[in-house]
Write a protein that holds these residues in place. Structure first.
Motif, PDB file in Angstrom:
ATOM      1  N   HIS A 106     -10.493  11.504 -27.347  1.00  0.00           N
ATOM      2  CA  HIS A 106      -9.295  10.681 -27.547  1.00  0.00           C
ATOM      3  C   HIS A 106      -8.130  11.144 -26.682  1.00  0.00           C
ATOM      4  O   HIS A 106      -7.390  10.321 -26.135  1.00  0.00           O
ATOM      5  CB  HIS A 106      -8.877  10.689 -29.015  1.00  0.00           C
ATOM      6  CG  HIS A 106      -9.004   9.347 -29.663  1.00  0.00           C
ATOM      7  ND1 HIS A 106      -8.301   8.245 -29.228  1.00  0.00           N
ATOM      8  CD2 HIS A 106      -9.770   8.917 -30.700  1.00  0.00           C
ATOM      9  CE1 HIS A 106      -8.610   7.203 -29.974  1.00  0.00           C
ATOM     10  NE2 HIS A 106      -9.510   7.580 -30.875  1.00  0.00           N
ATOM     11  N   LEU A 119      -7.866   2.519 -27.972  1.00  0.00           N
ATOM     12  CA  LEU A 119      -8.310   1.954 -29.240  1.00  0.00           C
ATOM     13  C   LEU A 119      -9.819   1.761 -29.243  1.00  0.00           C
ATOM     14  O   LEU A 119     -10.416   1.443 -28.222  1.00  0.00           O
ATOM     15  CB  LEU A 119      -7.649   0.595 -29.495  1.00  0.00           C
ATOM     16  CG  LEU A 119      -6.124   0.532 -29.543  1.00  0.00           C
ATOM     17  CD1 LEU A 119      -5.679  -0.911 -29.779  1.00  0.00           C
ATOM     18  CD2 LEU A 119      -5.585   1.447 -30.628  1.00  0.00           C
ATOM     19  N   ASP A 120     -10.421   1.929 -30.423  1.00  0.00           N
ATOM     20  CA  ASP A 120     -11.821   1.581 -30.653  1.00  0.00           C
ATOM     21  C   ASP A 120     -11.839   0.234 -31.362  1.00  0.00           C
ATOM     22  O   ASP A 120     -11.366   0.125 -32.500  1.00  0.00           O
ATOM     23  CB  ASP A 120     -12.501   2.618 -31.550  1.00  0.00           C
ATOM     24  CG  ASP A 120     -12.477   4.021 -30.956  1.00  0.00           C
ATOM     25  OD1 ASP A 120     -13.224   4.260 -30.000  1.00  0.00           O
ATOM     26  OD2 ASP A 120     -11.730   4.877 -31.479  1.00  0.00           O
ATOM     27  N   GLY A 282     -10.532   4.571 -38.835  1.00  0.00           N
ATOM     28  CA  GLY A 282      -9.415   4.713 -37.915  1.00  0.00           C
ATOM     29  C   GLY A 282      -8.082   4.369 -38.551  1.00  0.00           C
ATOM     30  O   GLY A 282      -8.010   3.905 -39.704  1.00  0.00           O
ATOM     31  N   ASP A 286      -6.589   1.198 -34.335  1.00  0.00           N
ATOM     32  CA  ASP A 286      -7.811   1.896 -33.964  1.00  0.00           C
ATOM     33  C   ASP A 286      -8.808   1.685 -35.100  1.00  0.00           C
ATOM     34  O   ASP A 286      -8.627   2.197 -36.200  1.00  0.00           O
ATOM     35  CB  ASP A 286      -7.556   3.390 -33.746  1.00  0.00           C
ATOM     36  CG  ASP A 286      -8.822   4.110 -33.312  1.00  0.00           C
ATOM     37  OD1 ASP A 286      -9.446   3.658 -32.329  1.00  0.00           O
ATOM     38  OD2 ASP A 286      -9.186   5.110 -33.954  1.00  0.00           O
ATOM     39  N   SER A 288     -12.165   2.373 -35.696  1.00  0.00           N
ATOM     40  CA  SER A 288     -13.443   3.067 -35.771  1.00  0.00           C
ATOM     41  C   SER A 288     -13.981   2.965 -37.198  1.00  0.00           C
ATOM     42  O   SER A 288     -13.219   2.971 -38.167  1.00  0.00           O
ATOM     43  CB  SER A 288     -13.286   4.530 -35.360  1.00  0.00           C
ATOM     44  OG  SER A 288     -12.386   5.202 -36.212  1.00  0.00           O
ATOM     45  N   GLU A 311      -4.237   0.187 -25.625  1.00  0.00           N
ATOM     46  CA  GLU A 311      -3.335  -0.665 -26.394  1.00  0.00           C
ATOM     47  C   GLU A 311      -2.242  -1.214 -25.488  1.00  0.00           C
ATOM     48  O   GLU A 311      -1.837  -2.367 -25.608  1.00  0.00           O
ATOM     49  CB  GLU A 311      -2.720   0.118 -27.551  1.00  0.00           C
ATOM     50  CG  GLU A 311      -1.947  -0.738 -28.524  1.00  0.00           C
ATOM     51  CD  GLU A 311      -1.589   0.010 -29.789  1.00  0.00           C
ATOM     52  OE1 GLU A 311      -1.595  -0.614 -30.866  1.00  0.00           O
ATOM     53  OE2 GLU A 311      -1.315   1.229 -29.701  1.00  0.00           O
TER      54      GLU A 311
END
Length: 362
Positions: A106, A119-120, A282, A286, A288, A311
């Motif tokens: 990250h 971001l995921d 997340g 984010d 996750s 982002e």
């Protein structure tokens, strides 16, 4: 947050090499994907990563091309690890990964995004099929402990007592087992090894990760296509790949025992049942997810593929293009275009959050 909504099946067709996408526009017939984030941007955008996602990306590209001429995106199915590295190094505008960014990833990914953060964004889910090649023996059943023992090199022949116990009444040959795995860094490997660690910790002594543990042994082959081809060509072999590779290659697939003790066939529907138990891990945009590898319903070896995006912080034209394309892939139309071809879409409760996160990209 619990995901309890119904999932439908989606998937794709085989992809070889990089994919070219002509992007953005307005369909004169009103049927093609809408570039809802704004006007089309005439530029070339590169992306790379997940081979699991590559089949889905192929279908998204075909759908998006219908109404969005004028711009190109090239997707290289290089594997999740390579995709994240390319994203962090600024070589691609976004990356596909079968696992969310790890804490150690990250920091560099956020730094690449300059004024924003990485971001995921979960975009598609699906099962990891356990594929094998054993003449005359279809529908092999495997408990997690047996599967872990095979990939750890402890069970070496197909008539081993552990396999026989899972397949009562089945005549098993003494054929040597040839375990195959991904040689490249892979989110598919990450999810499989996490499953083995969660369900058979007394046998699988290796940490989960994108890199196959060398101490586990076996033969490494590049990409899901490499593993699938290796299984198809090798009598007694066993490996893992996304369901679409198994389907396209007409490979034998094993039933896997879930948390309730039932042996589940691999399919989009059975994977959907397991994915519905995922939780958001997340923060903010984010998204996750934490998967339940001990799911008591459905096929338990699943993955969710993410788009790794900035982002904010990309060059203006790239940012506009990525926002427009992901607006399509996360739309109901973008998800439903792949229905019935081997993947599982993102649940509605999460898809709404993905759409909001994409809308906030700048």
């Amino acid at each position: 947050m619990k995901i309890g909504t119904r999932l439908a099946a989606i998937g794709g067709v085989a992809l070889v090499g990089a994919l070219s996408l002509t992007a953005c526009g307005t369909d004169k017939n009103g049927d093609a994907p809408a570039a809802a984030s704004g006007d089309c941007v005439k530029s070339t955008v590169n992306a790379a990563g997940s081979t699991a996602q590559a089949n889905a990306m192929s279908e998204w590209i075909k759908g998006y091309q219908q109404s969005c001429p004028g711009s190109n995106v090239n997707y290289n199915g290089s594997g999740s690890g390579a995709g994240v590295q390319a994203f962090t190094g600024g070589q691609v505008a976004f990356a596909g990964s079968d696992s969310a960014l790890k804490p150690e990833e990250h920091g560099p990914a956020d730094a690449r995004c300059k004024s924003g953060k990485a971001l995921d964004l979960p975009m598609v889910g699906g099962p990891i099929a356990i594929i094998y090649n054993l003449k005359g023996v279809d529908g092999i059943q495997l408990a997690p402990k047996t599967l872990a023992s095979i990939f750890a090199g402890k069970v070496k022949t197909w008539n081993d007592p552990a396999i026989a116990k899972d397949n009562s009444g089945v005549k098993l040959p003494s054929t040597p087992i040839k375990p195959l795995h991904r040689s490249d860094d892979s989110g598919t490997t990450d999810n499989l090894t996490k499953f083995l660690l969660a369900t058979a910790p007394d046998v699988w002594k290796f940490e989960g990760g994108k890199t196959w543990p060398s101490a586990a042994g076996g033969q490494g082959l590049k990409g899901s296509d490499g593993v699938s081809t290796g299984v198809k060509q090798g009598d007694g072999s066993i490996g893992y790949a996304e369901l679409s590779y198994a389907t396209n290659g007409k490979l034998q697939t094993a039933k896997i025992q879930n948390g309730s003790g039932q042996y589940s066939e691999v399919s989009s529907d059975t994977a959907s049942k397991a994915i519905s138990g995922a939780q958001v891990a997340g923060q903010g945009n984010d998204l996750s997810l934490s998967l339940d590898y001990k799911a008591k319903d459905g096929y338990p070896i699943v993955l969710v593929t993410y788009e790794i995006v900035c982002e904010k912080g990309l060059p203006d034209e790239q940012a506009k293009f990525v926002k427009s394309f992901l607006t399509y892939t996360s739309s109901q139309q973008g998800q439903s275009i792949l229905s019935g071809l081997g993947y599982a879409p993102i649940p509605d409760a999460i898809l709404t959050k993905v759409q909001a996160a994409v809308k906030g990209l700048a």
